[in-house]
Motif scaffolding. Structure first.
Motif, PDB file in Angstrom:
ATOM      1  N   VAL A 187      44.707 -66.661 -34.497  1.00  0.00           N
ATOM      2  CA  VAL A 187      45.532 -67.713 -33.889  1.00  0.00           C
ATOM      3  C   VAL A 187      44.771 -68.277 -32.690  1.00  0.00           C
ATOM      4  O   VAL A 187      44.103 -67.526 -31.959  1.00  0.00           O
ATOM      5  N   LEU A 188      44.883 -69.588 -32.499  1.00  0.00           N
ATOM      6  CA  LEU A 188      44.327 -70.228 -31.308  1.00  0.00           C
ATOM      7  C   LEU A 188      45.469 -70.696 -30.414  1.00  0.00           C
ATOM      8  O   LEU A 188      46.405 -71.343 -30.886  1.00  0.00           O
ATOM      9  N   VAL A 189      45.376 -70.375 -29.128  1.00  0.00           N
ATOM     10  CA  VAL A 189      46.268 -70.941 -28.117  1.00  0.00           C
ATOM     11  C   VAL A 189      45.402 -71.784 -27.183  1.00  0.00           C
ATOM     12  O   VAL A 189      44.431 -71.279 -26.597  1.00  0.00           O
ATOM     13  N   THR A 190      45.722 -73.044 -27.074  1.00  0.00           N
ATOM     14  CA  THR A 190      44.964 -73.935 -26.193  1.00  0.00           C
ATOM     15  C   THR A 190      45.920 -74.924 -25.556  1.00  0.00           C
ATOM     16  O   THR A 190      47.151 -74.810 -25.718  1.00  0.00           O
ATOM     17  N   ASP A 191      45.385 -75.873 -24.811  1.00  0.00           N
ATOM     18  CA  ASP A 191      46.236 -76.907 -24.229  1.00  0.00           C
ATOM     19  C   ASP A 191      45.739 -78.276 -24.684  1.00  0.00           C
ATOM     20  O   ASP A 191      46.235 -78.817 -25.653  1.00  0.00           O
ATOM     21  N   TYR A 192      44.731 -78.819 -24.003  1.00  0.00           N
ATOM     22  CA  TYR A 192      44.258 -80.157 -24.343  1.00  0.00           C
ATOM     23  C   TYR A 192      42.771 -80.132 -24.712  1.00  0.00           C
ATOM     24  O   TYR A 192      42.109 -81.154 -24.711  1.00  0.00           O
ATOM     25  N   SER A 193      42.270 -78.953 -25.003  1.00  0.00           N
ATOM     26  CA  SER A 193      40.856 -78.791 -25.305  1.00  0.00           C
ATOM     27  C   SER A 193      40.537 -79.296 -26.709  1.00  0.00           C
ATOM     28  O   SER A 193      41.357 -79.200 -27.637  1.00  0.00           O
ATOM     29  N   SER A 194      39.320 -79.800 -26.878  1.00  0.00           N
ATOM     30  CA  SER A 194      38.891 -80.264 -28.205  1.00  0.00           C
ATOM     31  C   SER A 194      38.693 -79.110 -29.176  1.00  0.00           C
ATOM     32  O   SER A 194      38.453 -79.355 -30.365  1.00  0.00           O
ATOM     33  N   VAL A 195      38.798 -77.862 -28.699  1.00  0.00           N
ATOM     34  CA  VAL A 195      38.646 -76.736 -29.622  1.00  0.00           C
ATOM     35  C   VAL A 195      39.693 -76.801 -30.732  1.00  0.00           C
ATOM     36  O   VAL A 195      39.466 -76.300 -31.835  1.00  0.00           O
ATOM     37  N   TYR A 230      49.823 -74.976 -25.778  1.00  0.00           N
ATOM     38  CA  TYR A 230      50.547 -74.493 -24.612  1.00  0.00           C
ATOM     39  C   TYR A 230      50.257 -75.478 -23.479  1.00  0.00           C
ATOM     40  O   TYR A 230      49.184 -75.465 -22.886  1.00  0.00           O
ATOM     41  N   ALA A 231      51.220 -76.350 -23.192  1.00  0.00           N
ATOM     42  CA  ALA A 231      50.990 -77.509 -22.315  1.00  0.00           C
ATOM     43  C   ALA A 231      51.990 -77.564 -21.168  1.00  0.00           C
ATOM     44  O   ALA A 231      52.845 -78.454 -21.114  1.00  0.00           O
ATOM     45  N   PRO A 232      51.883 -76.668 -20.202  1.00  0.00           N
ATOM     46  CA  PRO A 232      52.870 -76.668 -19.113  1.00  0.00           C
ATOM     47  C   PRO A 232      52.739 -77.860 -18.161  1.00  0.00           C
ATOM     48  O   PRO A 232      53.699 -78.198 -17.465  1.00  0.00           O
ATOM     49  N   ASP A 233      51.570 -78.495 -18.112  1.00  0.00           N
ATOM     50  CA  ASP A 233      51.372 -79.627 -17.193  1.00  0.00           C
ATOM     51  C   ASP A 233      51.102 -80.915 -17.955  1.00  0.00           C
ATOM     52  O   ASP A 233      50.378 -81.787 -17.471  1.00  0.00           O
ATOM     53  N   TRP A 234      51.698 -81.048 -19.129  1.00  0.00           N
ATOM     54  CA  TRP A 234      51.384 -82.179 -20.009  1.00  0.00           C
ATOM     55  C   TRP A 234      51.640 -83.527 -19.349  1.00  0.00           C
ATOM     56  O   TRP A 234      50.787 -84.410 -19.384  1.00  0.00           O
ATOM     57  N   GLN A 235      52.795 -83.707 -18.740  1.00  0.00           N
ATOM     58  CA  GLN A 235      53.121 -85.014 -18.168  1.00  0.00           C
ATOM     59  C   GLN A 235      52.141 -85.387 -17.063  1.00  0.00           C
ATOM     60  O   GLN A 235      51.685 -86.536 -16.988  1.00  0.00           O
ATOM     61  N   ALA A 236      51.813 -84.443 -16.204  1.00  0.00           N
ATOM     62  CA  ALA A 236      50.856 -84.727 -15.133  1.00  0.00           C
ATOM     63  C   ALA A 236      49.468 -84.996 -15.710  1.00  0.00           C
ATOM     64  O   ALA A 236      48.757 -85.911 -15.262  1.00  0.00           O
ATOM     65  N   TYR A 237      49.086 -84.203 -16.717  1.00  0.00           N
ATOM     66  CA  TYR A 237      47.752 -84.360 -17.294  1.00  0.00           C
ATOM     67  C   TYR A 237      47.581 -85.735 -17.935  1.00  0.00           C
ATOM     68  O   TYR A 237      46.588 -86.424 -17.706  1.00  0.00           O
TER      69      TYR A 237
END
Length: 728
Positions: A627-635, A649-656
């Motif tokens: 399993v992969l857990v990432t946020d906004y990485s191109s991985v 896993y994007a806890p800061d999505w709106q700010a990002y």
């Protein structure tokens, strides 16, 4: 009845087409239709049109089976239009918010046959220049004929700043010519014929000044089309109409102005054609000079007119050289002054650089090594990514090519046995760079690397872009680290090939880096390993990492936040492992930028949680994990090739997204499950939501969009094109 029909010719604009269509179809005024003509565009423009047409019935697409050019494409679109008015829009430009409603209101007020709108030029560096004639729009009568307000002659002669009543166009029976400058007879034929012209003193169109691809920045003999198009204006001119004599004089002056604009632009005419072009200018001057002359401009501009009249090309050229010499002298004085201050501050460093760069310059004068390819990855961090995959494939498919990697001194110990390398900054480094035929990198080479004639630069990139890149970052200054966008473009100007992983990436790179390279939409070579790996390969890699059979391995790989250095998403390895279960194993990999200095060390969980940031091959980590857990990485785009569960896993999505900028909403179009808090991430693993039906469906859609080229042969396609010269 539709009020306005937009006619949009489309050819090789995949990086800009969405912005153009959105600017029309998302406005509050909706009584429009859009007729898009796919002029046999070889890129993905046709797919974009199909996507938009499927969700908005106001868009109709006409697909041509051969390329006819912008003029004939407009003719085809006009023949299909049903609106009361026609608005020809170029597919790399876009409309200002509220422009259509403002146009509709003005048409109702004036009942104009031709409505001319104002525009602004938008340059690649985000500079915006208002139109010069637009400053006089307020002086015009509400409605006029050209003879009553002839200043309209000096408004830019293009179709896209004019909204024209369809019955007027039909009455004129005008047909655009093929080739360039087809807008000249269109504009002036229309303005001479119309009795009700009006202006809208408001910027309605943003006119994109492209760095590459536009006719105005294309060198060649296509610019000679300006002569027959201006000839058509005068050959069809009706001298019996009221005010004809004065209008002829002003049109003549405009023609010479236009000739001088083209002749004075080295981005249009190569040296070998400039003399012949000047001869054409003189011929047209003498042929169409109005009886009694015309209002010739004064000063240097008037001098140019007189030189054209006399056919004095050599004097004209000498005048241009003199002006350029004066500009060069001013720039040189400023540069020397600045460098002088720098030398005073750092004499020793500059002296050393001068020696090495002098050696580099000497090596550039030696013959190119036609068998040498130099590779680099991640600013010389070692043997990795697409360059390494291409290197391996070239050793098999192009054995006549000798490959050498560039590596930092502190990373030399990580180089695999048998791979030749040079230490960055050494004399051998400069010699290799200077003499190599091919230069392959997943980032840009340093500014001082010269692209010598005949060399081939390959930009492999190192990810599918979710976050905005290149020129697109100008809209998100809070997330910009390198704001030297001119420097970015100069470096990208060296590329001969740009390798992309999918159609989406192709479109985004062409927007972000509008330069003269050839796109190789081959898939990323580094992902071949993910396709071709066997079960035995996976077992071997897991054993090397100390992973026992039956263990569920989660790879956690967050991205770097340029706008928020040092930030790490809320994450507790012990809690996550408890949620995964007793057979869980956690691999934690930070970004290759600065995060690794702060990567998790001893987690207190023995081997169940391990920092693998220094592990040389991220592809092996993909293969070892479940399993992969990432946020906004191109991985995520690479890992999706394996068709294994992915969690965003994007806890800061709106700010990002607001500060850093993104190309699409990954929480709405995810590669799997999405959570925005750490407790939700824990619940996802406890409940099995990591790979439920919803997550699997999202992953399937994501793979169809981004992974279709991952067939294990991407590196082979690159090698065949770049090293062996095979077109397919």
């Amino acid at each position: 009845m539709t009020l306005i029909s937009f006619v949009v010719p489309v050819y090789q604009v995949q990086g800009y087409l969405r912005e153009c269509l959105d600017s029309i179809l998302t406005q509050s005024f909706t009584d429009v239709e859009v007729i898009a003509i796919d002029d046999c565009s070889p890129d993905s423009s046709g797919e974009i049109l199909a996507e938009y047409a499927a969700r908005d019935a106001r868009l109709r697409v006409i697909t041509l089976d051969r390329n006819e050019g912008q003029g004939p494409a407009r003719n085809r679109g006009f023949a299909e239009a049903v609106g009361d008015y026609i608005w020809f829009i170029d597919s790399d430009d876009w409309l200002a918010d509220g422009a259509i409603r403002a146009v509709a209101d003005r048409l109702r007020e004036t009942d104009a046959e031709v409505l001319i709108v104002d525009y602004a030029r938008v340059y690649w560096d985000n500079k915006i220049d208002p139109s010069i004639p637009g400053r006089t729009f307020h002086e015009a009568p509400p409605v006029f004929a050209l003879r009553d307000w002839p200043k309209a002659i000096d408004i830019l002669h293009v179709p896209w700043n004019k909204v024209i009543r369809r019955d007027v166009l039909a009455k004129l029976n005008f047909q655009f010519r093929s080739g360039w400058y087809e807008d000249v007879p269109f504009t002036y034929g229309l303005l001479l014929a119309a009795e009700r012209i009006s202006l809208l003193d408001r910027v309605c169109v943003y006119y994109r000044q492209r760095r590459a691809g536009a006719a105005t920045r294309t060198v060649g003999d296509g610019h000679f089309a300006i002569f027959p198009n201006w000839a058509q204006v005068f050959d069809t001119f009706d001298d019996s109409r009221p005010g004809a004599a004065e209008l002829r004089k002003l049109l003549f002056r405009r023609m010479i102005w236009h000739f001088l604009i083209v002749r004075g632009n080295d981005d249009r005419l190569p040296p070998a054609l400039r003399g012949r072009f000047f001869t054409g200018m003189t011929q047209h001057y003498r042929r169409y000079l109005p009886p009694g002359g015309y209002p010739m401009p004064g000063g240097a501009e008037g001098l140019k007119h007189r030189l054209v009249a006399g056919g004095r090309n050599r004097t004209f050229q000498a005048l241009r050289v003199g002006f350029r010499a004066a500009d060069w002298a001013r720039q040189t004085i400023g540069t020397v002054t600045r460098k002088g201050r720098g030398i005073a501050r750092s004499t020793v460093r500059l002296a050393r650089e001068a020696v090495y760069r002098g050696y580099y310059r000497l090596q550039l004068r030696r013959p190119m090594d036609e068998s040498l390819a130099v590779y680099a990855a991640y600013w010389y961090r070692g043997y990795a990514c697409n360059p390494a995959a291409i290197y391996e494939q070239a050793r098999q498919s192009a054995p006549g090519v000798r490959g050498v990697f560039v590596v930092r001194r502190d990373k030399a110990g990580t180089m695999p046995p048998g791979v030749d390398y040079v230490i960055a900054g050494s004399l051998r480094y400069y010699r290799t760079l200077a003499r190599a035929k091919w230069l392959i990198n997943n980032v840009n080479w340093p500014n001082n690397v010269v692209k010598r004639p005949g060399s081939v630069h390959v930009m492999t990139h190192h990810g599918t872009p979710l976050k905005v890149m290149g020129l697109d970052q100008q809209a998100y200054p809070g997330g910009v680290q390198d704001d030297d966008f001119a420097g970015q473009m100069r470096r990208a100007d060296r590329w001969d090939y740009s390798i992309t992983s999918n159609t989406f990436t192709t479109q985004m790179w062409e927007r972000a880096y509008p330069c003269r390279y050839e796109t190789l939409e081959t898939g990323y070579p580094r992902n071949d390993q993910l396709v071709t790996a066997t079960a035995e390969d996976v077992t071997r890699i897991r054993e090397k990492l100390g992973i026992a059979p039956g263990e569920k391995v989660v790879l956690y790989a967050p991205t770097h936040r340029e706008h928020h250095p040092g930030y790490h998403p809320p994450f507790d390895p012990a809690e996550l492992l408890a949620a995964i279960g007793p057979n869980g194993r956690l691999l934690i990999r930070s970004h290759y930028f600065h995060d690794r200095a702060h990567a998790p060390g001893n987690t207190g969980l023995a081997d169940r949680a391990r920092d693998v940031s220094a592990y040389p091959s991220v592809e092996e980590l993909y293969l070892a994990s479940d399993v992969l857990v990432t946020d906004y990485s191109s991985v995520m785009f690479d890992y999706a090739v394996l068709d294994r569960p992915i969690v965003v896993y994007a806890p800061d999505w709106q700010a990002y997204r607001l500060v850093r900028g993104v190309y699409f909403d990954v929480t709405a179009e995810p590669p799997g499950a999405v959570v925005t808090s750490f407790p939700d991430l824990l619940d996802l693993f406890r409940t099995g939501g990591v790979d439920n039906d919803t997550a699997a469906k999202a992953r399937s859609q994501f793979r169809r969009r981004f992974c279709t080229l991952a067939d294990g042969r991407s590196a082979e396609r690159v090698v065949r094109r770049v090293f062996l010269g095979q077109s397919s």
